[in-house]
Each structure stands twice: as structure tokens, then as C-alpha cells.
Design a protein around this motif. Sequence first.
Motif: not given
Length: 231
Positions: A57-86
Motif C-alpha cells: 500500500a502507498r503511504t508516507t514515512y510518517r506512518y512509521f511513527a506508529l511504532r513509537r505509539v504504545p498499543g498502535a498497529r505498526p505498519l510492516r515496512s517493505l525494503f530491499v537489500s543487496v549482497v555485494q560479494p567480493t
Amino acid sequence: MHLVEVAPPVLTAEERTAMDRAWDAALTANPSFFDGPVAVCAGLDRTDPDRLVVSWARTTYRYFALRRVPGARPLRSLFVSVVQPTGDGRMLVGRMSSFTAAPGRWQFPGGSVEPPLGDTVLDEPALRRHAALELAEETGVDIPADTLTRLLVTHGEGGQVGVHYLAPPLPASEVRARFDDLVAAETARGQDPEFDRIALVGSPADLAGLTGPHVVYLEPLVRRLSRRVGS
């Protein structure tokens, strides 16, 4: 993997007020935060052993502040990462700079997924492009997105959903040189790089020597990938 857009989360008036207060407090502590667009994970469903459906879903970074609110329903972040080997079987990790949301934290290059603009769809090629962009912006390693291979999808205890990719191996000297060039270029522009330091690790034992917090997925992935990347 199939990505499906769904409606953004609906908050109660109380949740929105608490979220705005938490966001304002976070912004006061770190003025570099910005309330830009971000995609969050709304659900995971494996319809069969070979097909994973990710609802987002589309939202903004503000919604991640819910993690700091006791009892609130925190959103699940969706992220990517890269393993760069040598070429010698190690992997690049970076330490987040002081101005970021996680100062001092060690992690693979990557970041939160942003929703597409206009008629562009959010699909796996888009995730690869975003992952390649994060790799270039954080380390100076600029490679074609279609050279990235998906390794796995993780679901952390805090609800974070990560899509992790493997890049083609590069000589360790080239990886370090590209990062040094990036730091020099950003310093010349009066900017700080997102990583203030990088390291090359080949095993969980190498991670133990990195002072500071580690993102939760780092040690399990390094343990799982150390043999594969070195093969």
C-alpha cells in the motif's frame, strides 16, 4: 513473486493524532527526516510453493511513527537489500551515518521501497531497479539492475519484509575504491554519505568485530550466505 497494490491503511482519529505527535517528536530529534512516499507491506500469501504474493500500500514515512505509539498497529515496512560479494568470498556491509534513521547500525546496502510514479507498476523488475539504485547511492557500486538475482524474502519479528538480492562479485579493491570515490564526491558537495564506513565480512565471526548495532537480519543472512557467496 507477485506484488499487488491494495488500499492504504485506515487510522482512527486517536491513532492519527498519536502518530502525528510521535512524528513531530522524531522530526525534532532528527530534522533530516522527511515525510516522503513509501510502500508498506499489507500482507504475505504463498499461494503455492513457488508463488509468493506481496500485498502493498502507498503511504508516507510518517506512518512509521506508529511504532513509537504504545498499543498502535505498526505498519510492516517493505525494503530491499543487496549482497555485494567480493572475489574472495566476503560481503560488503555498511554502517549508517549519524543523520540517518538508524545511526551506527550495520546492514547490507538497501532501503525502503518507494511507490511507483504515474502508470508505472511495482513489480520485481522495479524492486531490482530500486535495489541497484540503493547500492549505487550508498556504496558507489553502480551495476545494471538486471544483473541482480533474488536470494530470498525475509519476514522479521517486527513485521519488516525484506527482498534480498545478490550482485555479481567484484574485486575487494574495486569495492573499496568505489566507496572512497563516492565519499570524496559527496564531501566535495558538502554532503555526508549514508554509510560512514564499510567493511567486508565472510562469516558471523567477522560481524562480531563490528562495533555498534546490527540490523536483525544481518547475522542470519551472513551465516546462510557465507558458503554460497564463497562457492
